[in-house]
Design a protein around this motif. Structure first.
Motif, short mmCIF file in Angstrom:
data_model
loop_
_atom_site.label_atom_id
_atom_site.label_comp_id
_atom_site.label_asym_id
_atom_site.label_seq_id
_atom_site.Cartn_x
_atom_site.Cartn_y
_atom_site.Cartn_z
N ALA A 324 0.86 -1.38 -0.22
CA ALA A 324 -0.85 -0.30 -0.13
C ALA A 324 1.14 1.50 0.24
N LEU A 325 2.45 1.47 0.59
CA LEU A 325 3.03 2.43 1.17
C LEU A 325 3.63 2.14 -0.73
N SER A 326 4.46 1.63 -0.42
CA SER A 326 5.41 1.97 -2.30
C SER A 326 4.26 1.91 -3.57
N GLN A 327 2.80 1.43 -3.68
CA GLN A 327 1.92 2.15 -4.08
C GLN A 327 1.38 3.46 -4.49
N SER A 328 1.42 3.93 -3.59
CA SER A 328 1.01 5.09 -3.02
C SER A 328 2.46 6.17 -3.51
N CYS A 329 2.61 5.89 -3.30
CA CYS A 329 4.41 6.28 -3.63
C CYS A 329 4.59 6.60 -4.96
N GLN A 330 4.02 5.15 -5.20
CA GLN A 330 4.35 5.04 -7.12
C GLN A 330 3.03 5.90 -8.03
N THR A 331 2.42 5.90 -7.65
CA THR A 331 1.01 6.92 -8.13
C THR A 331 1.69 8.46 -7.79
N CYS A 332 2.46 8.72 -6.75
CA CYS A 332 2.41 10.31 -7.08
C CYS A 332 3.46 10.65 -7.90
N GLN A 333 4.59 9.38 -7.51
CA GLN A 333 5.41 10.08 -8.54
C GLN A 333 5.29 9.84 -10.13
N SER A 334 4.41 8.97 -10.28
CA SER A 334 4.41 8.86 -12.02
C SER A 334 2.98 10.33 -12.05
N ARG A 335 2.44 11.28 -10.99
CA ARG A 335 1.84 12.20 -11.53
C ARG A 335 2.39 13.13 -11.74
N GLN A 336 4.22 13.29 -10.97
CA GLN A 336 4.38 14.18 -11.11
C GLN A 336 5.62 13.83 -12.27
N VAL A 337 5.17 13.07 -12.93
CA VAL A 337 5.64 12.97 -14.22
C VAL A 337 5.11 13.08 -15.66
N VAL A 338 4.22 13.28 -15.22
CA VAL A 338 2.58 13.57 -15.86
C VAL A 338 2.72 14.98 -16.05
N GLY A 339 3.31 15.24 -14.88
CA GLY A 339 2.78 17.16 -14.77
C GLY A 339 4.12 17.92 -15.33
N ARG A 340 5.61 17.32 -16.05
CA ARG A 340 5.98 17.88 -16.58
C ARG A 340 5.97 18.09 -17.59
#
Length: 340
Positions: A324-340
């Motif tokens: 749960a924790l690592s998938q949450s971080c993975q989701t957030c980092q994916s959003r950061q990449v998309v935002g760029r």
């Protein structure tokens, strides 16, 4: 009036210190008469122990009274404090009173202040895993105590292998000592890194690496690290404690950065980081994480801690939380990449 106050979470090192004290004080033939180990959470047990401490030893050797998890290490009643004040000056020179506590004694307590006037105090807390230089010094000191000669490279190799696990350190040193004794050299030579690598199961896996894998959203590596830590007999609650401390540190750094704080000392103080120079690296680590996501990690870890203390199966509980924790971080980092 020999009085000792030992405290800390490193039960193995504390236990060795207690055993050393026993060996020094007690005559093996009179141990059953002169040794008392008392669970001293309650006032009645404390008073019993204090009464035993003022009793001269019977036969040979000295007397040792050990109050385990004593209420005197924290806050106590005025009656108990008065009993302590009366007893400490009356302890005979050949009787010894030992008090131990896993948690740090409360320095505001009158009983602790009184004990500090009479007692030899020693702390047995594990060295933080990131304090590499201190871990190296711990290995050097333990090797000297065990009579094991190690080259500098061997010290670093052993430090990397055992981290801050005091029990494993002494077990591996005993193994190395026995190996050195079989070499038959007239002049003992220091063991090198090759000998350590051959005899010691070297692994750099620790709970901090698990936290880092979670931060990067690497679920597979995080699960592999959980399995490795369990195989190393790392207590699940200790894993959770390390994860909680690290994620709380990241959270505070993120809060301060988001608030526009630039002073690394101010950030270090808020995050309870002793070395402000670490803040630069911590800021880089939380750069790709969002504040809401970090805020969600601590309730998840709290639930995990509660479940473990209630007796759930630890491996599956750890695995579920880590996913749960690592998938949450993975989701957030994916959003950061998309935002760029």
């Amino acid at each position: 009036m020999p009085v000792y106050l030992y405290w800390g979470e490193d039960e193995y090192r504390l236990g060795r210190a207690v055993q050393s004290l026993r060996d020094r004080i007690l005559d093996p033939g009179w141990t059953s008469f002169n040794y008392d180990k008392i669970a001293a959470e309650q006032a009645e047990a404390v008073i019993q122990g204090l009464n035993q401490a003022v009793t001269p030893p019977f036969g040979g050797g000295g007397r040792l009274v050990w109050l385990v998890n004593s209420a005197l290490c924290h806050r106590c009643s005025e009656d108990l404090l008065a009993e302590l004040e009366r007893t400490l000056p009356q302890i005979p020179a050949n009787a010894h009173l030992l008090l131990t506590s896993q948690s740090k004694p409360d320095g505001r307590s009158k009983s602790v202040k009184l004990l500090q006037k009479y007692a030899q105090t020693k702390e047995f807390s594990p060295t933080a895993p990131w304090k590499t230089e201190q871990l190296i010094q711990d290995v050097k000191q333990a090797a000297h105590q065990q009579g094991v000669w190690l080259t500098p490279d061997a010290v670093e190799q052993l430090t990397e292998a055992v981290g801050n696990n005091g029990r494993q350190l002494f077990m591996e040193l005993e193994k190395l000592r026995l190996y050195a004794s079989t070499q038959g050299a007239s002049q003992p030579r220091p063991l090198d890194a090759q000998a350590v690598a051959m005899l010691v199961g070297v692994t750099t896996h620790n709970s901090l690496q698990l936290a880092d894998a979670i931060r990067r959203g690497e679920t597979a590596q995080a699960l592999a690290l959980v399995a490795e830590l369990i195989n190393q007999n790392e207590p699940p609650l200790r894993i959770v404690a390390t994860l909680t401390k690290q994620l709380r540190t990241w959270l505070w750094v993120k809060v301060m950065v988001e608030a526009g704080e630039q002073d690394e000392r101010a950030i270090a103080q808020a995050a309870q980081v002793n070395n402000p120079k670490r803040i630069y690296f911590l800021r880089q680590e939380v750069r790709t994480l969002t504040l809401p996501q970090l805020q969600q990690t601590l309730p998840c870890l709290l639930d995990l801690e509660v479940n473990l203390k209630q007796g759930v199966e630890p491996i599956s509980a750890l695995q579920s939380a880590v996913i749960a924790l690592s998938q949450s971080c993975q989701t957030c980092q994916s959003r950061q990449v998309v935002g760029r």
